[in-house]
Design a protein around this motif. Structure first.
Motif, PDB file in Angstrom:
ATOM      1  N   ASP A  94      -3.948  26.589  48.942  1.00  0.00           N
ATOM      2  CA  ASP A  94      -5.278  27.082  48.572  1.00  0.00           C
ATOM      3  C   ASP A  94      -5.683  28.337  49.321  1.00  0.00           C
ATOM      4  O   ASP A  94      -6.842  28.751  49.264  1.00  0.00           O
ATOM      5  N   LEU A  95      -4.753  28.978  50.003  1.00  0.00           N
ATOM      6  CA  LEU A  95      -5.072  30.178  50.771  1.00  0.00           C
ATOM      7  C   LEU A  95      -4.939  31.432  49.905  1.00  0.00           C
ATOM      8  O   LEU A  95      -4.053  31.501  49.048  1.00  0.00           O
ATOM      9  N   PRO A  96      -5.760  32.449  50.167  1.00  0.00           N
ATOM     10  CA  PRO A  96      -5.572  33.728  49.478  1.00  0.00           C
ATOM     11  C   PRO A  96      -4.327  34.428  50.053  1.00  0.00           C
ATOM     12  O   PRO A  96      -3.883  34.114  51.167  1.00  0.00           O
ATOM     13  N   ASP A  97      -3.756  35.364  49.295  1.00  0.00           N
ATOM     14  CA  ASP A  97      -2.588  36.096  49.799  1.00  0.00           C
ATOM     15  C   ASP A  97      -2.914  36.854  51.067  1.00  0.00           C
ATOM     16  O   ASP A  97      -2.148  36.849  52.020  1.00  0.00           O
ATOM     17  N   GLU A 136      -5.953  31.651  57.790  1.00  0.00           N
ATOM     18  CA  GLU A 136      -6.953  32.049  56.811  1.00  0.00           C
ATOM     19  C   GLU A 136      -6.340  32.721  55.593  1.00  0.00           C
ATOM     20  O   GLU A 136      -7.048  32.999  54.631  1.00  0.00           O
ATOM     21  N   SER A 137      -5.038  33.015  55.630  1.00  0.00           N
ATOM     22  CA  SER A 137      -4.371  33.627  54.487  1.00  0.00           C
ATOM     23  C   SER A 137      -2.879  33.300  54.539  1.00  0.00           C
ATOM     24  O   SER A 137      -2.353  32.906  55.573  1.00  0.00           O
ATOM     25  N   LYS A 138      -2.221  33.480  53.394  1.00  0.00           N
ATOM     26  CA  LYS A 138      -0.780  33.247  53.341  1.00  0.00           C
ATOM     27  C   LYS A 138      -0.045  34.237  54.246  1.00  0.00           C
ATOM     28  O   LYS A 138       0.928  33.883  54.893  1.00  0.00           O
ATOM     29  N   ALA A 139      -0.532  35.471  54.306  1.00  0.00           N
ATOM     30  CA  ALA A 139       0.099  36.489  55.150  1.00  0.00           C
ATOM     31  C   ALA A 139       0.035  36.084  56.622  1.00  0.00           C
ATOM     32  O   ALA A 139       1.013  36.228  57.363  1.00  0.00           O
ATOM     33  N   GLN A 140      -1.108  35.557  57.057  1.00  0.00           N
ATOM     34  CA  GLN A 140      -1.264  35.123  58.446  1.00  0.00           C
ATOM     35  C   GLN A 140      -0.353  33.926  58.727  1.00  0.00           C
ATOM     36  O   GLN A 140       0.276  33.855  59.786  1.00  0.00           O
ATOM     37  N   GLN A 141      -0.257  33.011  57.791  1.00  0.00           N
ATOM     38  CA  GLN A 141       0.591  31.835  57.953  1.00  0.00           C
ATOM     39  C   GLN A 141       2.057  32.237  58.058  1.00  0.00           C
ATOM     40  O   GLN A 141       2.790  31.734  58.887  1.00  0.00           O
ATOM     41  N   GLN A 142       2.475  33.193  57.255  1.00  0.00           N
ATOM     42  CA  GLN A 142       3.864  33.656  57.288  1.00  0.00           C
ATOM     43  C   GLN A 142       4.175  34.417  58.573  1.00  0.00           C
ATOM     44  O   GLN A 142       5.258  34.262  59.150  1.00  0.00           O
TER      45      GLN A 142
END
Length: 60
Positions: free
Chosen positions: A54-57, A4-10
């Motif tokens: 397209d994800l929020p930070d 749901e976010s770039k932080a979660q993906q990282q």
């Protein structure tokens, strides 16, 4: 379930790397450490492979 976010993906990517033995578990902190302990490699791979253009930070 996509990230749901770039932080979660990282964080999922870091946890996945540790699960695979590519990095040390001791390098993990915060969300990535919790993900490492509670999620399977398949779940982490699904989150980490989410297209992040397209994800929020961070999630609100």
């Amino acid at each position: 379930m996509p990230a749901e976010s770039k932080a979660q993906q990282q964080a999922a990517g870091a946890a996945l790397s540790a699960k695979r033995g590519e990095t040390k578990k001791s390098n993990l902190q915060g969300a990535s450490k919790e993900m490492y302990e509670t999620m399977t490699e398949d779940e982490l791979e699904e989150l980490a492979s989410t297209d992040h253009d397209d994800l929020p930070d961070k999630k609100d």
